[in-house]
Design a protein around this motif. Sequence first.
Motif, PDB file in Angstrom:
ATOM      1  N   SER A  84       0.827  -1.210   0.000  1.00  0.00           N
ATOM      2  CA  SER A  84       0.000   0.000   0.000  1.00  0.00           C
ATOM      3  C   SER A  84       0.860   1.258   0.000  1.00  0.00           C
ATOM      4  O   SER A  84       0.651   2.175   0.798  1.00  0.00           O
ATOM      5  CB  SER A  84      -0.934  -0.007   1.221  1.00  0.00           C
ATOM      6  N   LEU A  85       1.817   1.282  -0.876  1.00  0.00           N
ATOM      7  CA  LEU A  85       2.766   2.401  -0.899  1.00  0.00           C
ATOM      8  C   LEU A  85       2.082   3.708  -1.266  1.00  0.00           C
ATOM      9  O   LEU A  85       1.125   3.742  -2.058  1.00  0.00           O
ATOM     10  CB  LEU A  85       3.895   2.103  -1.877  1.00  0.00           C
ATOM     11  N   LYS A  86       2.592   4.772  -0.676  1.00  0.00           N
ATOM     12  CA  LYS A  86       2.067   6.121  -0.887  1.00  0.00           C
ATOM     13  C   LYS A  86       3.176   7.023  -1.423  1.00  0.00           C
ATOM     14  O   LYS A  86       4.356   6.749  -1.204  1.00  0.00           O
ATOM     15  CB  LYS A  86       1.578   6.692   0.440  1.00  0.00           C
ATOM     16  N   PRO A  87       2.820   8.105  -2.090  1.00  0.00           N
ATOM     17  CA  PRO A  87       3.868   9.043  -2.548  1.00  0.00           C
ATOM     18  C   PRO A  87       4.765   9.531  -1.414  1.00  0.00           C
ATOM     19  O   PRO A  87       5.955   9.764  -1.636  1.00  0.00           O
ATOM     20  CB  PRO A  87       3.048  10.173  -3.159  1.00  0.00           C
ATOM     21  N   ASP A  88       4.223   9.658  -0.215  1.00  0.00           N
ATOM     22  CA  ASP A  88       5.026  10.097   0.933  1.00  0.00           C
ATOM     23  C   ASP A  88       6.088   9.078   1.333  1.00  0.00           C
ATOM     24  O   ASP A  88       6.975   9.397   2.126  1.00  0.00           O
ATOM     25  CB  ASP A  88       4.122  10.372   2.146  1.00  0.00           C
ATOM     26  N   ASP A  89       6.008   7.868   0.809  1.00  0.00           N
ATOM     27  CA  ASP A  89       7.029   6.857   1.095  1.00  0.00           C
ATOM     28  C   ASP A  89       8.252   7.023   0.208  1.00  0.00           C
ATOM     29  O   ASP A  89       9.249   6.321   0.390  1.00  0.00           O
ATOM     30  CB  ASP A  89       6.455   5.448   0.905  1.00  0.00           C
ATOM     31  N   THR A  90       8.195   7.930  -0.750  1.00  0.00           N
ATOM     32  CA  THR A  90       9.318   8.168  -1.646  1.00  0.00           C
ATOM     33  C   THR A  90      10.529   8.659  -0.865  1.00  0.00           C
ATOM     34  O   THR A  90      10.445   9.646  -0.125  1.00  0.00           O
ATOM     35  CB  THR A  90       8.945   9.202  -2.718  1.00  0.00           C
ATOM     36  N   ALA A  91      11.640   7.940  -0.992  1.00  0.00           N
ATOM     37  CA  ALA A  91      12.853   8.275  -0.243  1.00  0.00           C
ATOM     38  C   ALA A  91      13.965   7.309  -0.630  1.00  0.00           C
ATOM     39  O   ALA A  91      13.724   6.301  -1.300  1.00  0.00           O
ATOM     40  CB  ALA A  91      12.605   8.182   1.264  1.00  0.00           C
ATOM     41  N   MET A  92      15.174   7.616  -0.164  1.00  0.00           N
ATOM     42  CA  MET A  92      16.257   6.648  -0.196  1.00  0.00           C
ATOM     43  C   MET A  92      16.135   5.817   1.070  1.00  0.00           C
ATOM     44  O   MET A  92      16.029   6.375   2.173  1.00  0.00           O
ATOM     45  CB  MET A  92      17.608   7.358  -0.251  1.00  0.00           C
ATOM     46  N   TYR A  93      16.161   4.509   0.912  1.00  0.00           N
ATOM     47  CA  TYR A  93      16.013   3.605   2.037  1.00  0.00           C
ATOM     48  C   TYR A  93      17.363   2.976   2.368  1.00  0.00           C
ATOM     49  O   TYR A  93      18.059   2.458   1.482  1.00  0.00           O
ATOM     50  CB  TYR A  93      14.989   2.521   1.722  1.00  0.00           C
ATOM     51  N   TYR A  94      17.698   2.987   3.663  1.00  0.00           N
ATOM     52  CA  TYR A  94      18.972   2.489   4.146  1.00  0.00           C
ATOM     53  C   TYR A  94      18.773   1.359   5.139  1.00  0.00           C
ATOM     54  O   TYR A  94      17.902   1.424   6.002  1.00  0.00           O
ATOM     55  CB  TYR A  94      19.753   3.601   4.840  1.00  0.00           C
ATOM     56  N   TYR A 111      23.167   2.238  15.955  1.00  0.00           N
ATOM     57  CA  TYR A 111      23.574   1.473  14.776  1.00  0.00           C
ATOM     58  C   TYR A 111      24.980   1.894  14.372  1.00  0.00           C
ATOM     59  O   TYR A 111      25.299   3.082  14.353  1.00  0.00           O
ATOM     60  CB  TYR A 111      22.613   1.720  13.621  1.00  0.00           C
ATOM     61  N   ASN A 112      25.818   0.929  14.026  1.00  0.00           N
ATOM     62  CA  ASN A 112      27.175   1.287  13.634  1.00  0.00           C
ATOM     63  C   ASN A 112      27.565   0.806  12.245  1.00  0.00           C
ATOM     64  O   ASN A 112      28.700   1.023  11.812  1.00  0.00           O
ATOM     65  CB  ASN A 112      28.191   0.791  14.678  1.00  0.00           C
ATOM     66  N   TYR A 113      26.648   0.155  11.549  1.00  0.00           N
ATOM     67  CA  TYR A 113      26.887  -0.215  10.161  1.00  0.00           C
ATOM     68  C   TYR A 113      25.701   0.231   9.320  1.00  0.00           C
ATOM     69  O   TYR A 113      24.541   0.032   9.713  1.00  0.00           O
ATOM     70  CB  TYR A 113      27.081  -1.726  10.014  1.00  0.00           C
ATOM     71  N   TRP A 114      26.021   0.801   8.174  1.00  0.00           N
ATOM     72  CA  TRP A 114      24.994   1.336   7.286  1.00  0.00           C
ATOM     73  C   TRP A 114      25.265   0.915   5.844  1.00  0.00           C
ATOM     74  O   TRP A 114      26.424   0.830   5.426  1.00  0.00           O
ATOM     75  CB  TRP A 114      24.983   2.869   7.348  1.00  0.00           C
ATOM     76  N   GLY A 115      24.189   0.670   5.107  1.00  0.00           N
ATOM     77  CA  GLY A 115      24.319   0.418   3.695  1.00  0.00           C
ATOM     78  C   GLY A 115      24.354   1.712   2.905  1.00  0.00           C
ATOM     79  O   GLY A 115      24.242   2.805   3.478  1.00  0.00           O
ATOM     80  N   GLN A 116      24.473   1.586   1.592  1.00  0.00           N
ATOM     81  CA  GLN A 116      24.564   2.749   0.708  1.00  0.00           C
ATOM     82  C   GLN A 116      23.200   3.261   0.278  1.00  0.00           C
ATOM     83  O   GLN A 116      23.097   4.365  -0.257  1.00  0.00           O
ATOM     84  CB  GLN A 116      25.397   2.399  -0.521  1.00  0.00           C
ATOM     85  N   GLY A 117      22.172   2.479   0.481  1.00  0.00           N
ATOM     86  CA  GLY A 117      20.821   2.939   0.174  1.00  0.00           C
ATOM     87  C   GLY A 117      20.280   2.416  -1.145  1.00  0.00           C
ATOM     88  O   GLY A 117      21.034   2.092  -2.067  1.00  0.00           O
ATOM     89  N   THR A 118      18.958   2.346  -1.209  1.00  0.00           N
ATOM     90  CA  THR A 118      18.258   1.990  -2.437  1.00  0.00           C
ATOM     91  C   THR A 118      17.057   2.933  -2.569  1.00  0.00           C
ATOM     92  O   THR A 118      16.345   3.173  -1.590  1.00  0.00           O
ATOM     93  CB  THR A 118      17.848   0.508  -2.436  1.00  0.00           C
ATOM     94  N   GLN A 119      16.852   3.458  -3.752  1.00  0.00           N
ATOM     95  CA  GLN A 119      15.832   4.482  -3.965  1.00  0.00           C
ATOM     96  C   GLN A 119      14.468   3.852  -4.187  1.00  0.00           C
ATOM     97  O   GLN A 119      14.319   2.914  -4.973  1.00  0.00           O
ATOM     98  CB  GLN A 119      16.188   5.359  -5.177  1.00  0.00           C
ATOM     99  N   VAL A 120      13.480   4.413  -3.502  1.00  0.00           N
ATOM    100  CA  VAL A 120      12.077   4.025  -3.692  1.00  0.00           C
ATOM    101  C   VAL A 120      11.314   5.268  -4.123  1.00  0.00           C
ATOM    102  O   VAL A 120      11.362   6.300  -3.448  1.00  0.00           O
ATOM    103  CB  VAL A 120      11.475   3.451  -2.404  1.00  0.00           C
TER     104      VAL A 120
END
Length: 124
Positions: A84-94, A111-120
């Motif tokens: 049920s995705l909404k336009p407000d969910d648009t972001a880079m997700y990490y 948190y001490n480890y992070w990924g580079q992100g994936t765009q939604v």
Amino acid sequence: QVQLVESGGGSVQAGGSLRLSCVSSRYYYRRYCMGWFRQAPGKEREGVAHIISDGTTNYADSVNGRFTISRDNAKNTLYLQMNSLKPDDTAMYYCAARLGWYGGICSRDEYNYWGQGTQVTVSS
């Protein structure tokens, strides 16, 4: 050093679904906390969903009931099922991780480890 690699982002219309994945480069840790964050342009990075090794989960109010976080320990992979995705969910997700963790749900600073992100991107 632990590497986290996200995948599964993309463009979808409102009401659609995506599943994000995050693979950890290190071998399975028995105790951990892991989470998904997102950051939209001009906004601060916010926590979306978290999970710890005993299965406890936590969700932001904005996604509760629509998103589900899970982890496949055998595959060292964290998932975020987004429905049920909404336009407000648009972001880079990490993806984020704290391994060898014996506490509760992690705060952002724990948190001490992070990924580079994936765009939604969700279009109306």
